[in-house]
Design a protein around this motif. Structure first.
Motif, PDB file in Angstrom:
ATOM      1  N   LEU A  25     -21.383 -22.690 -34.105  1.00 39.22           N
ATOM      2  CA  LEU A  25     -22.346 -22.833 -32.175  1.00 39.22           C
ATOM      3  C   LEU A  25     -21.387 -21.500 -31.460  1.00 39.22           C
ATOM      4  N   GLN A  26     -22.663 -20.764 -30.221  1.00 40.02           N
ATOM      5  CA  GLN A  26     -21.963 -20.567 -29.938  1.00 40.02           C
ATOM      6  C   GLN A  26     -22.218 -20.190 -28.337  1.00 40.02           C
ATOM      7  N   LEU A  67     -27.202 -21.349 -31.915  1.00 40.31           N
ATOM      8  CA  LEU A  67     -27.276 -22.347 -33.445  1.00 40.31           C
ATOM      9  C   LEU A  67     -27.334 -21.004 -34.043  1.00 40.31           C
ATOM     10  N   ASN A  68     -26.279 -20.858 -35.176  1.00 43.02           N
ATOM     11  CA  ASN A  68     -26.702 -20.095 -36.098  1.00 43.02           C
ATOM     12  C   ASN A  68     -27.250 -18.584 -35.842  1.00 43.02           C
ATOM     13  N   GLU A  69     -26.885 -18.691 -34.342  1.00 42.70           N
ATOM     14  CA  GLU A  69     -26.980 -17.134 -34.058  1.00 42.70           C
ATOM     15  C   GLU A  69     -28.480 -17.022 -33.780  1.00 42.70           C
ATOM     16  N   GLU A  70     -29.469 -17.802 -33.165  1.00 44.74           N
ATOM     17  CA  GLU A  70     -30.411 -18.345 -32.245  1.00 44.74           C
ATOM     18  C   GLU A  70     -30.185 -19.399 -30.764  1.00 44.74           C
ATOM     19  N   LYS A  71     -30.876 -18.239 -30.003  1.00 49.24           N
ATOM     20  CA  LYS A  71     -30.321 -18.862 -28.824  1.00 49.24           C
ATOM     21  C   LYS A  71     -30.482 -20.245 -28.773  1.00 49.24           C
ATOM     22  N   VAL A  72     -30.441 -20.876 -28.268  1.00 50.68           N
ATOM     23  CA  VAL A  72     -30.603 -22.730 -27.825  1.00 50.68           C
ATOM     24  C   VAL A  72     -30.997 -23.122 -26.416  1.00 50.68           C
ATOM     25  N   GLY A 118     -21.311 -19.200 -24.330  1.00 48.82           N
ATOM     26  CA  GLY A 118     -20.802 -18.242 -23.220  1.00 48.82           C
ATOM     27  C   GLY A 118     -20.469 -16.982 -24.157  1.00 48.82           C
ATOM     28  N   LYS A 119     -19.729 -16.494 -23.801  1.00 47.90           N
ATOM     29  CA  LYS A 119     -18.952 -15.321 -24.581  1.00 47.90           C
ATOM     30  C   LYS A 119     -18.006 -15.379 -25.489  1.00 47.90           C
ATOM     31  N   ARG A 120     -17.021 -15.898 -25.031  1.00 39.62           N
ATOM     32  CA  ARG A 120     -16.278 -16.874 -25.990  1.00 39.62           C
ATOM     33  C   ARG A 120     -15.640 -17.716 -26.747  1.00 39.62           C
ATOM     34  N   THR A 121     -16.613 -18.826 -26.340  1.00 40.13           N
ATOM     35  CA  THR A 121     -16.178 -19.894 -27.469  1.00 40.13           C
ATOM     36  C   THR A 121     -17.305 -20.411 -28.738  1.00 40.13           C
ATOM     37  N   PHE A 122     -17.076 -20.394 -29.420  1.00 38.36           N
ATOM     38  CA  PHE A 122     -17.361 -20.119 -30.619  1.00 38.36           C
ATOM     39  C   PHE A 122     -16.895 -21.578 -31.581  1.00 38.36           C
ATOM     40  N   VAL A 123     -17.797 -22.045 -32.294  1.00 35.38           N
ATOM     41  CA  VAL A 123     -17.236 -23.977 -32.628  1.00 35.38           C
ATOM     42  C   VAL A 123     -18.142 -23.765 -34.514  1.00 35.38           C
ATOM     43  N   LYS A 124     -16.835 -24.304 -35.029  1.00 34.98           N
ATOM     44  CA  LYS A 124     -17.886 -24.728 -36.742  1.00 34.98           C
ATOM     45  C   LYS A 124     -18.042 -26.045 -36.994  1.00 34.98           C
TER      46      LYS A 124
END
Length: 393
Positions: A381-382, A360-365, A384-390
């Protein structure tokens, strides 16, 4: 390169090659059989290995028959299985079969392909005919199959209907009067049964050509829909590119050989490159086959932007907080990601979070129930390696 050398390329085994070449030299237009059971909606890159071989026969002017196993799919092919497959309904099989042709013709030439369904003859077969078919095979012979032998030795149940599957697949060859049958190496026993049944019927025996099994994304098991380690013909350009980039370096060379069908000299040149560069070339080439070269190159640029330059992708899905949460001031992280409908299930989302694969915003959760509040501007939100969500305010 002779016609036989071309047909031998990448093949794992050929049984009856002399008979095949004799028929070709006599000027016969061969009937080439390739059967697929619509057990899931998607064809995979594993199917592509045998489709590539069928394309070679099409280029030589032979009659290529794509047999849709709409009847056998209700049984389930036991090849390579350690347990009985789940039973599909007629409706599920019909829905899956509808999607198969559009996918298959991304590789095969639709104008040079004859499509048949094995329900054409099996739905007409009465019980006495079925019993006569079973008389052509002994239990001892059936237990010579490696997967049946292992299951029998371990006392894992084998249904009688599974015993019938090789006979049913073999009978397809009799009805089509096929000259050649193509399949993966795990289909060898079934295809040899086809030769035996043709001989019993007074027909010339088909030549059997087996192709290697493509290794899946896990780098160990064969690519299959049931194992979930597959790349689908229907995957988006983004997913296809990303999945190809996830395979290990050793597996990559099998994909070059079996999917792109490049020769050893070309592979040797790519092996002089950095493995990452060779894999990007592979991913662009395969993505272009199912989408376009432009899309393949675009996904490479997006991949490099994210992984090489640590930048966000340009085309990430974007949602408003209202779309995700309505009037709620906060939502658990698990529920937030699930509501994007970008994941196959909530269980998969939870697995990613608990494995530390969500940021979440480059911080692991790693807490699936961590509250996510309405953003002042946006959340990135990221997963895995490939899925990004804004998510924007």
């Amino acid at each position: 390169m002779s016609r036989l050398d071309i047909l031998k390329t990448n093949a794992e085994s050929i049984i009856g090659d002399e008979d095949m070449m004799e028929r070709i030299r006599a000027g016969k237009k061969l009937k080439i059989k390739l059967g697929v059971d619509p057990t899931r909606p998607d064809l995979t890159f594993g199917h592509m290995v045998v489709f590539n071989k069928m394309k070679q026969f099409q280029a030589m002017g032979h009659e290529c028959i794509l047999l849709i196993g709409d009847y056998t799919a209700t049984i389930g092919d036991p090849s390579g299985r350690s347990e009985t497959r789940p039973v599909l309904t007629d409706e599920e099989v019909a829905q899956n079969a509808e999607t198969y042709l559009d996918q298959a013709f991304k590789i095969l030439d639709s104008n040079l392909t004859t499509v048949r369904y094995n329900s054409e003859w099996f739905r007409k077969m009465d019980f006495s005919e079925a019993l006569n078919l079973t008389r052509q095979m002994t239990v001892a012979r059936m237990l010579e199959r490696d997967d049946f032998a292992k299951r029998y030795a371990s006392r894992t149940p084998i249904s009688i209907v599974e015993f019938l599957y090789p006979l049913i697949q073999g009978y397809d060859s009799v009805m089509l009067e096929s000259d050649v049958e193509l399949g993966g190496s795990d289909q060898l026993f079934n295809m040899l049964v086809g030769r035996a049944l043709q001989k019993n019927a007074g027909q010339p025996e088909q030549t059997v050509i087996t192709m290697p099994l493509l290794v899946g994304l896990d780098g160990s098991k064969k690519m299959s829909k049931s194992a979930g380690n597959y790349i689908s013909f229907n995957d988006s350009a983004k997913d296809m590119f990303g999945k190809i980039m996830s395979i290990n370096d050793d597996t990559m060379w099998d994909y070059y050989k079996l999917l792109l069908e490049v020769d050893d000299e070309v592979i040797a040149r790519h092996k002089q490159e950095h493995p990452m560069e060779a894999k990007k070339h592979l991913a662009v080439s395969l993505t272009a086959m199912f989408h376009s070269l432009e899309e393949g190159r675009h996904e490479r640029q997006q991949f490099e932007q994210v992984f090489s330059k640590n930048k966000l992708p340009d085309n990430m899905p974007t949602f408003t907080w209202q779309e995700i949460a309505g009037d709620e001031p906060q939502l658990p992280l698990l529920e937030t990601l699930n509501r994007t409908q970008l994941f196959p299930s909530k269980k998969e989302v939870r697995r990613l979070i608990e494995q530390g694969a969500v940021k979440l915003n480059e911080e692991k959760v790693s807490d699936a129930f961590a509250p996510l509040e309405k953003p002042e501007k946006e959340h990135i939100l990221q997963a895995g390696k490939r899925t990004f969500v804004k998510i924007v305010a």
